[in-house]
Motif scaffolding. Structure first.
Motif, PDB file in Angstrom:
ATOM      1  N   TRP A  28       5.487  -4.581  -7.506  1.00 47.75           N
ATOM      2  CA  TRP A  28       4.556  -3.500  -7.820  1.00 47.75           C
ATOM      3  C   TRP A  28       4.017  -3.585  -9.248  1.00 47.75           C
ATOM      4  CZ3 TRP A  28       5.556  -0.183 -11.840  1.00 47.75           C
ATOM      5  CH2 TRP A  28       6.890  -0.102 -12.285  1.00 47.75           C
ATOM      6  N   ILE A  59      -0.443  -2.378 -12.271  1.00 49.09           N
ATOM      7  CA  ILE A  59       0.504  -1.467 -11.625  1.00 49.09           C
ATOM      8  C   ILE A  59       0.017  -1.171 -10.215  1.00 49.09           C
ATOM      9  CG2 ILE A  59       1.622   0.793 -11.771  1.00 49.09           C
ATOM     10  CD1 ILE A  59       0.999   0.650 -14.831  1.00 49.09           C
ATOM     11  N   ARG A  63       2.650   3.348  -7.340  1.00 43.38           N
ATOM     12  CA  ARG A  63       3.903   2.950  -7.986  1.00 43.38           C
ATOM     13  C   ARG A  63       3.827   3.178  -9.485  1.00 43.38           C
ATOM     14  NH1 ARG A  63       7.018  -0.305  -4.702  1.00 43.38           N
ATOM     15  NH2 ARG A  63       8.627   0.240  -6.219  1.00 43.38           N
ATOM     16  N   GLY A  64       4.984   3.042 -10.158  1.00 43.99           N
ATOM     17  CA  GLY A  64       4.969   3.249 -11.596  1.00 43.99           C
ATOM     18  C   GLY A  64       6.345   3.306 -12.211  1.00 43.99           C
ATOM     19  N   GLY A  66       9.440   5.320 -13.708  1.00 42.81           N
ATOM     20  CA  GLY A  66      10.111   6.612 -13.671  1.00 42.81           C
ATOM     21  C   GLY A  66      10.400   7.116 -15.072  1.00 42.81           C
ATOM     22  N   LEU A  84      -3.736   6.315 -14.444  1.00 49.65           N
ATOM     23  CA  LEU A  84      -2.297   6.519 -14.600  1.00 49.65           C
ATOM     24  C   LEU A  84      -2.015   8.013 -14.691  1.00 49.65           C
ATOM     25  CD1 LEU A  84      -1.115   3.830 -17.207  1.00 49.65           C
ATOM     26  CD2 LEU A  84      -0.528   3.934 -14.783  1.00 49.65           C
ATOM     27  N   GLU A  85      -0.995   8.466 -13.982  1.00 52.09           N
ATOM     28  CA  GLU A  85      -0.549   9.854 -14.085  1.00 52.09           C
ATOM     29  C   GLU A  85       0.609   9.913 -15.064  1.00 52.09           C
ATOM     30  OE1 GLU A  85       1.393  13.459 -11.384  1.00 52.09           O
ATOM     31  OE2 GLU A  85       0.512  11.701 -10.406  1.00 52.09           O
ATOM     32  N   SER A 113       7.082   9.597 -17.858  1.00 55.59           N
ATOM     33  CA  SER A 113       6.897   8.726 -16.692  1.00 55.59           C
ATOM     34  C   SER A 113       5.417   8.408 -16.558  1.00 55.59           C
ATOM     35  CB  SER A 113       7.404   9.406 -15.421  1.00 55.59           C
ATOM     36  OG  SER A 113       6.661  10.578 -15.142  1.00 55.59           O
ATOM     37  N   GLU A 114       5.129   7.268 -15.930  1.00 55.94           N
ATOM     38  CA  GLU A 114       3.747   6.840 -15.710  1.00 55.94           C
ATOM     39  C   GLU A 114       3.629   6.256 -14.308  1.00 55.94           C
ATOM     40  OE1 GLU A 114       1.933   5.113 -19.787  1.00 55.94           O
ATOM     41  OE2 GLU A 114       3.827   4.200 -19.182  1.00 55.94           O
ATOM     42  N   TYR A 115       2.699   6.770 -13.536  1.00 57.62           N
ATOM     43  CA  TYR A 115       2.491   6.293 -12.173  1.00 57.62           C
ATOM     44  C   TYR A 115       1.018   6.042 -11.915  1.00 57.62           C
ATOM     45  CZ  TYR A 115       7.274   7.414 -10.732  1.00 57.62           C
ATOM     46  OH  TYR A 115       8.644   7.437 -10.614  1.00 57.62           O
ATOM     47  N   ASN A 116       0.758   5.088 -11.056  1.00 49.99           N
ATOM     48  CA  ASN A 116      -0.587   4.903 -10.545  1.00 49.99           C
ATOM     49  C   ASN A 116      -0.760   5.872  -9.380  1.00 49.99           C
ATOM     50  OD1 ASN A 116      -2.959   4.106  -9.331  1.00 49.99           O
ATOM     51  ND2 ASN A 116      -2.337   1.994  -8.948  1.00 49.99           N
ATOM     52  N   PRO A 117      -1.590   6.909  -9.531  1.00 49.30           N
ATOM     53  CA  PRO A 117      -1.726   7.912  -8.475  1.00 49.30           C
ATOM     54  C   PRO A 117      -2.645   7.473  -7.337  1.00 49.30           C
ATOM     55  CG  PRO A 117      -3.175   8.485 -10.275  1.00 49.30           C
ATOM     56  CD  PRO A 117      -2.433   7.235 -10.704  1.00 49.30           C
TER      57      PRO A 117
END
Length: 245
Positions: A28, A59, A63-64, A66, A84-85, A113-117
């Motif tokens: 990921w 990314i 996924r991202g 935690g 990125l969220e 935390s950083e996630y690809n929304p």
């Protein structure tokens, strides 16, 4: 004229080719490291002055990273494509989109935390770490869109040590600039803070800096100089990270 010649003679250079960066693929996340980070270690590439990390990340969708802690580091995220969220222990929640820049002063300690929304698209982003000027400051967060400010054939300041500028403030005497230029343009970059060096990271295209040709994702660090001249060979997009040496 004489002063300019001496300036070029004294200038020191460090060339970092794109294909010599570290690389890690965990499915990921596909990351390329300009400096030693995580599984990648090169004793010749620990940092460039106060610039400690420059990670070029892809990314995966949905996924991202935690929640994880940081302290006493200036962390800058530049989203090149996608989104990125972000969530952190200060209560900040938001989406960083392409054309936007985020600055976090980790200071005494922060968790985020950083996630690809996005469910249909990978996100391309740069994560940059800079050693702070002052230790143990109160953590802070800021975010800004530069989409409207970016204009063809102009350098725009993204990050600055000047609290009163239009750029995002950073807890260090560092200045980050970005620009997109047509071929056959000449750009003079003046060092903003005496004694600083500049790390030129070419996002796209081809340029020549003091006799060194850079192609996509190549980098050149220069120091012991007051100015640098960049000549574009092709349509190019350039990031300049000026930091204390």
């Amino acid at each position: 004229m004489f002063k300019h010649i001496l300036n070029n003679i004294d200038m020191k250079k460090i060339f970092h080719p794109a294909d010599k960066r570290g690389y890690n693929d965990i499915g990921w996340l596909k990351a390329k490291f300009s400096f030693s980070f995580g599984p990648y270690y090169d004793p010749e590439k620990i940092h460039f002055g106060a610039l400690r990390v420059l990670n070029d990340d892809i990314i995966g969708r949905g996924r991202g990273f935690g929640a994880h802690p940081h302290d006493n580091m200036e962390i800058i995220t530049i989203v090149l494509d996608g989104a990125l969220e972000h969530k952190d222990s200060m209560g900040n929640v938001g989406i960083i989109k392409a054309g936007e820049v985020q600055v976090m002063s980790a200071g005494t300690g922060i968790t985020h935390s950083e996630y690809n929304p996005l469910r249909d698209k990978d996100t391309s982003s740069l994560q940059i770490w800079v050693f702070p000027k002052e230790q143990n400051i109160k953590p802070r967060y800021d975010q800004k869109s530069f989409t409207d400010a970016l204009k063809l054939n102009e350098l725009i300041t993204l990050v600055s040590p000047d609290r009163h500028s239009e750029a995002l403030w950073i807890n260090q005497d560092a200045t980050f600039s970005m620009g997109e230029f047509e071929a056959e343009k000449r750009i003079k970059y003046d060092i903003k803070t005496l004694g600083n060096g500049a790390y030129f990271f070419l996002l796209e295209g081809s340029v020549e800096i003091d006799g060194t040709t850079l192609n996509k994702r190549d980098a050149l660090g220069v120091y012991d100089t007051s100015s640098v001249t960049i000549e574009t060979v092709a349509h190019s997009r350039l990031l300049i990270l000026e930091v204390p040496m």
